[in-house]
Enzyme design. Structure first.
Site, PDB file in Angstrom:
ATOM      1  N   GLU A  34       0.748  -1.216  -0.484  1.00  0.00           N
ATOM      2  CA  GLU A  34       0.280   0.110   0.031  1.00  0.00           C
ATOM      3  C   GLU A  34       0.692   0.848  -0.299  1.00  0.00           C
ATOM      4  O   GLU A  34       0.619   2.579   0.814  1.00  0.00           O
ATOM      5  CB  GLU A  34      -0.592  -0.011   1.228  1.00  0.00           C
ATOM      6  CG  GLU A  34      -1.950  -1.336   0.971  1.00  0.00           C
ATOM      7  CD  GLU A  34      -3.201  -0.728   1.543  1.00  0.00           C
ATOM      8  OE1 GLU A  34      -4.117   0.057   1.258  1.00  0.00           O
ATOM      9  OE2 GLU A  34      -3.372  -1.149   3.571  1.00  0.00           O
ATOM     10  N   TYR A 104       0.257  -8.125  -1.721  1.00  0.00           N
ATOM     11  CA  TYR A 104      -0.640  -7.347  -1.412  1.00  0.00           C
ATOM     12  C   TYR A 104      -1.693  -7.766  -1.505  1.00  0.00           C
ATOM     13  O   TYR A 104      -2.015  -8.030  -2.791  1.00  0.00           O
ATOM     14  CB  TYR A 104      -0.488  -5.668  -1.536  1.00  0.00           C
ATOM     15  CG  TYR A 104      -1.440  -4.902  -0.970  1.00  0.00           C
ATOM     16  CD1 TYR A 104      -2.505  -5.459   0.374  1.00  0.00           C
ATOM     17  CD2 TYR A 104      -2.772  -4.024  -1.539  1.00  0.00           C
ATOM     18  CE1 TYR A 104      -3.122  -4.489   1.075  1.00  0.00           C
ATOM     19  CE2 TYR A 104      -3.703  -3.488  -1.114  1.00  0.00           C
ATOM     20  CZ  TYR A 104      -3.672  -3.787   0.483  1.00  0.00           C
ATOM     21  OH  TYR A 104      -5.188  -3.007   0.503  1.00  0.00           O
ATOM     22  N   ASP A 145       1.600  -8.003   3.147  1.00  0.00           N
ATOM     23  CA  ASP A 145      -0.286  -8.155   3.890  1.00  0.00           C
ATOM     24  C   ASP A 145      -1.180  -8.940   3.254  1.00  0.00           C
ATOM     25  O   ASP A 145      -1.356  -9.007   1.891  1.00  0.00           O
ATOM     26  CB  ASP A 145      -0.478  -6.571   3.717  1.00  0.00           C
ATOM     27  CG  ASP A 145      -2.367  -6.430   4.731  1.00  0.00           C
ATOM     28  OD1 ASP A 145      -2.409  -7.240   4.986  1.00  0.00           O
ATOM     29  OD2 ASP A 145      -2.748  -5.319   4.287  1.00  0.00           O
ATOM     30  N   ASN A 147      -4.353 -10.036   4.363  1.00  0.00           N
ATOM     31  CA  ASN A 147      -4.920  -9.889   4.440  1.00  0.00           C
ATOM     32  C   ASN A 147      -6.141 -11.390   5.191  1.00  0.00           C
ATOM     33  O   ASN A 147      -7.280 -11.707   5.164  1.00  0.00           O
ATOM     34  CB  ASN A 147      -6.279  -9.507   3.685  1.00  0.00           C
ATOM     35  CG  ASN A 147      -5.857  -7.856   3.087  1.00  0.00           C
ATOM     36  OD1 ASN A 147      -6.066  -7.396   4.812  1.00  0.00           O
ATOM     37  ND2 ASN A 147      -5.745  -6.705   2.348  1.00  0.00           N
ATOM     38  N   ASP A 245      -1.658   2.139   9.910  1.00  0.00           N
ATOM     39  CA  ASP A 245      -2.631   0.808  10.497  1.00  0.00           C
ATOM     40  C   ASP A 245      -2.402  -0.373  11.081  1.00  0.00           C
ATOM     41  O   ASP A 245      -2.528  -1.716  11.969  1.00  0.00           O
ATOM     42  CB  ASP A 245      -3.993   0.569  10.632  1.00  0.00           C
ATOM     43  CG  ASP A 245      -4.311   0.277   8.739  1.00  0.00           C
ATOM     44  OD1 ASP A 245      -3.275   0.535   7.874  1.00  0.00           O
ATOM     45  OD2 ASP A 245      -5.701  -0.163   8.421  1.00  0.00           O
TER      46      ASP A 245
END
Length: 254
Positions: A34, A104, A145, A147, A245
């Site tokens: 990101e 990602y 990441d 997710n 975050d």
């Protein structure tokens, strides 16, 4: 090799944090997700001044991945060759004989959305591509990441997350499918503190209350497992002003 992954949630905003973290920790490689920057705006000069090289694949506002390294990345690949996609989510390079794959993974939004089906299809494509990649590069690290929180212990309140993305059984099955290729979750190779997470919502004082998820991972191939000596989560960056975050995950491979 000290190698790390971090979803910076905008490299433009988090560049000072990134440069400070590199200076203090001196990783051999840092994979970012990101970045949210077009390639023309990537801060290559600043990173080079800090002693690092970089390869990157970005777009405006969304997505974007990069590999920052002390050595010049070789055999760089952009995107999944078996999944044509305008979203910039994958970059791979070879560093000192180790294949580094930065990903990602799509978020999925909600389990009843088209974006969830896109996520599952994307994960299948990643798995299929990695089968061959692991043959070409037995020493491989898959960072990013994801997710996906692989198990209930990776979720602060599993019951509250039932029926949501990031924890659904198809997503967890996709994570296990990656492990079945011969990849190991480096964080779980070692005894770890309970309630260890890598992401916390900006809302509801989630970080202060440790209402998090462990969704950022470093998977290492079987050939590297004996050489992986540590893996940890660096929570310190979440305490800064205007933090991402997410926080970095760091693995040491000798």
């Amino acid at each position: 090799m000290k190698i790390a992954t971090w979803n910076v949630n905008s490299l433009k905003v988090r560049l000072p944090h990134t440069l400070d973290w590199l200076a203090v920790n001196q990783p051999d490689a840092l994979c970012l997700q990101e970045t949210k920057q077009e390639d023309s705006k990537f801060p290559l000069a600043e990173l080079q001044q800090a002693g690092y090289q970089a390869v990157f694949s970005g777009q405006k506002t969304y997505n974007g991945v990069a590999i920052i390294s002390k050595t010049v990345p070789e055999d760089v690949m952009y995107g999944l060759p078996n999944f044509p996609d305008e979203q910039r989510r994958v970059i791979a390079a070879t560093l000192n004989g180790v294949r580094v794959v930065c990903v990602y993974v799509p978020n999925g939004q909600s389990i009843d959305s088209d974006k969830y089906q896109y996520k599952l299809a994307w994960l299948t494509a990643l798995q299929n591509w990695l089968k061959d990649e692991l043959v070409r590069y037995p020493k491989l690290v898959l960072l990013g990441d994801y997710n996906i929180a692989p198990e209930d212990r990776d979720v602060h309140d599993p019951q509250a997350w039932v029926g949501n993305v990031l924890v659904s059984e198809p997503e967890r099955a996709a994570f296990r499918a990656l492990e079945q290729l011969g990849l190991r979750d480096s964080f779980r190779l070692f005894e770890q503190p309970e309630k260890s997470y890598t992401w916390w919502d900006y809302r509801m004082m989630a970080f202060r209350r440790n209402m998090g998820l462990r969704i950022d991972h470093i998977l290492v191939s079987e050939a590297l497992v004996p050489n992986c000596t540590a893996c940890s989560i660096d929570r310190s960056l979440r305490k800064l002003e205007r933090p991402s975050d997410h926080v970095p995950v760091v693995a040491d491979i000798v």
